[in-house]
Design an enzyme around this catalytic site. Structure first.
Site, short mmCIF file in Angstrom:
data_model
loop_
_atom_site.label_atom_id
_atom_site.label_comp_id
_atom_site.label_asym_id
_atom_site.label_seq_id
_atom_site.Cartn_x
_atom_site.Cartn_y
_atom_site.Cartn_z
CD GLU A 286 88.38 119.74 128.58
OE1 GLU A 286 87.82 120.84 128.76
OE2 GLU A 286 87.81 118.65 128.79
CG ASP B 29 87.81 117.37 123.34
OD1 ASP B 29 87.40 117.19 124.50
OD2 ASP B 29 87.49 118.34 122.64
CE LYS C 30 84.83 116.89 130.25
NZ LYS C 30 85.38 117.54 129.04
CG ASP D 191 86.41 125.28 126.15
OD1 ASP D 191 85.41 125.28 125.39
OD2 ASP D 191 86.98 124.24 126.51
#
Ligand code: AMP
Length: 618
Positions: free
Chosen positions: A187, A23, A87, A211
């Site tokens: 994800e 992850d 990211k 999330d």
């Protein structure tokens, strides 16, 4: 022969090389595997430490790199040399991020707004791919150290909304870190897998994955059927997360003590210290009712009731996103079978309760919310390793993919909702004698005319050897790999010349655009059918004119004067019909010309055949 290795950590035999699940998060990253003995996914951690590696990279004066907790400790004192949230920069140009550029306390280069961003540290420049590769290298080393075996293969997760460029950048980062990235997985798909969803092929479920991490919020609506995960919609806020919860606590304390917010800007160390206290308070209040502490002699206190009121606006924001995601998927909360919680911030009890109330059902929160994505990635890795043959994880194409053919028509090679990976090919030919090139235009969409669809790419197949029209065989093939990247290849089969292009849609479609495209195809269905019929009639008429003209030229000697005159008249009538935009008239004139040419065409063919039988060429 299969390789056999011994896992020194567990003492067990490992038939295949290990594939890890990673992850690669905005705030934290981690690596997980399926334990060879228990067959359960586990996050890898060194003794007495967390499985989470902060996604933070520090460069010292000599350019040496440290990643994780050590780097995090230097965030405040060396902001220019400490990179966080890399990211957020993946696959982005400066233009893409300029509205949020103040978020980055390090130097993001703004030279050419359309090219990919770079980060400057000292006198060196780093791409987001390189930065992410440092994090991946750290995770690889960590895994190798714990497992005492080389780790060269990985599955890496990305947000469901990542476009091709961002997925490719993630893959490149893996490669740079010495990892063979076997699959890029969404994800929310990974999180669902960690809850065992999708592992039973017969199961059909609609899942909401909520999330809420440290700095980002994503809601994804997925549907699984026949082991296929389809992302129905995504929504979220890329600047909303646990950090915002900490900030509201900080603000509350400042208000309580009459300190102005400017104090935070003036004194960075104080700002960081009070933020850390706020985070501690938030975490403490997940299991207690009153937080009491002090900073520089000042009391810092907050109770659960106040805290729960303070976070309401943030929860409301996430619920607005959930509502939009449901709307985009054409669903209501009643259609959702399972709600999965992901991200450290979903540990806050009031958040769990509010989301459960919104969806009208209990939420799934039994798997560690920080680890759930990596654990799912490990499950996917295990499936790829061939250890779970029942499951085939596939995504699907949201829109049809095809090429432009004569008259601007869309010829679909891979239909909407096809499984990924996928392959399709079809043969085409030239329509002009001696035609040496062919333009291959690649489009995405449901409309019949390419001009109404979205152009993804175009390339030319050149160097086709001179042949009469219709003789070359050009095979166009589409290959969508497991990451959703499309490779289009065109090959002339007689000569073997070929050309290919990788289609990386830079400007991926948003859900709203996707919806518009689908709706358009329905609204315009009737006129599209009419247009297609007209274009096809035009193509047919045009081609018939060309072949008749060629035929007559070659065979004038074998035609009577009457036949020549009748043919010329019918050709002229067809030519006129082609300008009238009426398919029925074109069809009538095509038929009329065919009626006239058929008898002599057959007669001439028969003569040619009988001559050929006698061994003479015509
Ligand atoms: P993630 O990005 O998923 O690792 O989530 C990190 C966020 O979760 C940070 O904002 C943490 O402060 C927050 N977090 C971690 N543990 C807890 C907890 N027990 N209660 C509330 N928030 C937490």
């Amino acid at each position: 022969m299969a390789k056999i290795a011994i896992n020194l950590a567990t003492g067990s035999l490992q038939k295949e090389e290990i594939i890890v699940g990673i992850d690669l998060g905005t705030t934290n990253s981690l690596v997980a595997i399926i334990h060879p003995d228990t067959r359960k996914p586990i996050a890898l951690k060194e003794h007495n430490s967390s499985s989470l590696v902060p996604s933070i990279i520090h460069f010292n004066a000599y350019g040496n790199v440290t990643v994780g907790e050590q780097a995090k400790a230097l965030l405040i004192t060396e902001p220019q040399n400490t990179i966080f949230s890399a990211k957020r920069l993946m696959g982005k140009s400066f233009n893409d991020i300029k509205d949020n550029s103040s978020f980055f306390s390090y130097k993001v280069i703004d030279d050419n707004t359309s090219s990919l961003v770079k980060v400057q540290v000292g006198n060196k420049f780093y791409s987001p791919v390189e930065l992410s590769s440092f994090i991946l290298k750290e995770l690889k080393q960590r895994a190798e150290h714990i497992l005492k075996t080389p780790v060269n293969k990985a599955v890496i997760t990305v947000p469901a909304y990542f476009n091709d460029a961002q997925r490719q950048a993630t893959r490149d980062a893996g490669k740079l870190a010495g990892l063979d990235v076997l699959r890029i997985v969404n994800e929310p798909t990974a999180a669902s897998l960690a809850y065992g969803l999708g592992l039973n092929k017969a199961e059909e479920k609609t899942i909401a994955v909520y999330d809420l991490g440290g700095g980002t919020f994503d809601i994804s609506i997925l549907r699984i059927s026949n082991g296929i995960f389809e992302v129905l919609s995504t929504n979220g806020d890329t600047y909303l997360g646990g950090d915002d919860i900490d900030n509201v606590i900080v603000k509350y304390w400042l208000q309580q003590s009459g300190v102005k917010e400017e104090a935070l800007k003036l004194n960075k160390e104080f700002a960081q210290a009070i933020r850390l206290k706020a985070e501690a308070a938030k975490i403490y209040l997940s299991t207690n009712n009153l937080f009491n502490d002090s900073l520089n002699g000042d009391v810092l206190t907050i109770n659960k009731q106040v805290f729960e009121i303070l976070v309401q606006p943030l929860i409301a924001k996430t619920i607005i996103c959930c509502t939009s995601a449901l709307k985009d998927a054409g669903l209501t909360t009643k259609n959702i079978d399972v709600v999965v919680m992901v991200g450290g911030s979903t540990r806050v009890p009031i958040i769990k309760k509010s989301i459960s109330n919104f969806f009208g059902k209990p939420v799934n929160d039994s798997v560690h919310p920080d680890e759930v994505v990596a654990l799912g990635a490990a499950i996917q890795a295990d499936i790829l390793a061939g250890n779970n043959k029942d499951v085939l994880l596939l995504d699907i194409t949201p829109l049809s993919l095809g090429i432009e053919t004569m008259g601007g028509l869309m010829d679909v090679l891979i239909a909407r909702n096809s499984k990924i990976p996928n392959k399709a090919s079809r043969q085409y030919t030239t329509h002009k004698d001696g035609q040496s090139g062919m333009k291959i235009g690649v489009y995405q969409g449901e409309r019949d005319m390419v001009k109404d669809n979205r152009k993804l790419a175009e390339f030319n197949l050149t160097g086709i050897p001179g042949m009469p029209a219709g003789l070359p065989k050009v095979e166009v093939s589409f290959l969508i790999n497991a990451d959703g990247i499309l490779v289009v290849k065109a090959k002339e089969l007689r000569s073997g010349i070929e050309q290919s292009i990788e289609v990386k849609a830079q400007q991926n479609l948003t859900d709203a655009e996707l919806e518009t495209m689908l709706l358009d195809s329905i609204t315009h269905a009737k006129e599209d059918i009419a247009t297609r019929a007209l274009v096809e009639a035009n193509n047919e008429g045009g081609q018939l004119l060309e072949t008749t003209e060629n035929f007559v030229q070659k065979n004038t000697a074998h035609l009577s004067q009457e036949e020549l005159i009748a043919t010329a008249a019918a050709m002229q009538a067809l030519q006129l019909a082609l300008t009238l935009n009426d398919k029925d008239i074109i069809h009538a004139k095509v038929e009329a010309l065919n009626e006239i040419s058929r008898p002599y065409a057959e007669r001439i063919m028969d003569t040619a055949i009988s001559l050929a039988m006698k061994g003479k060429a015509v």
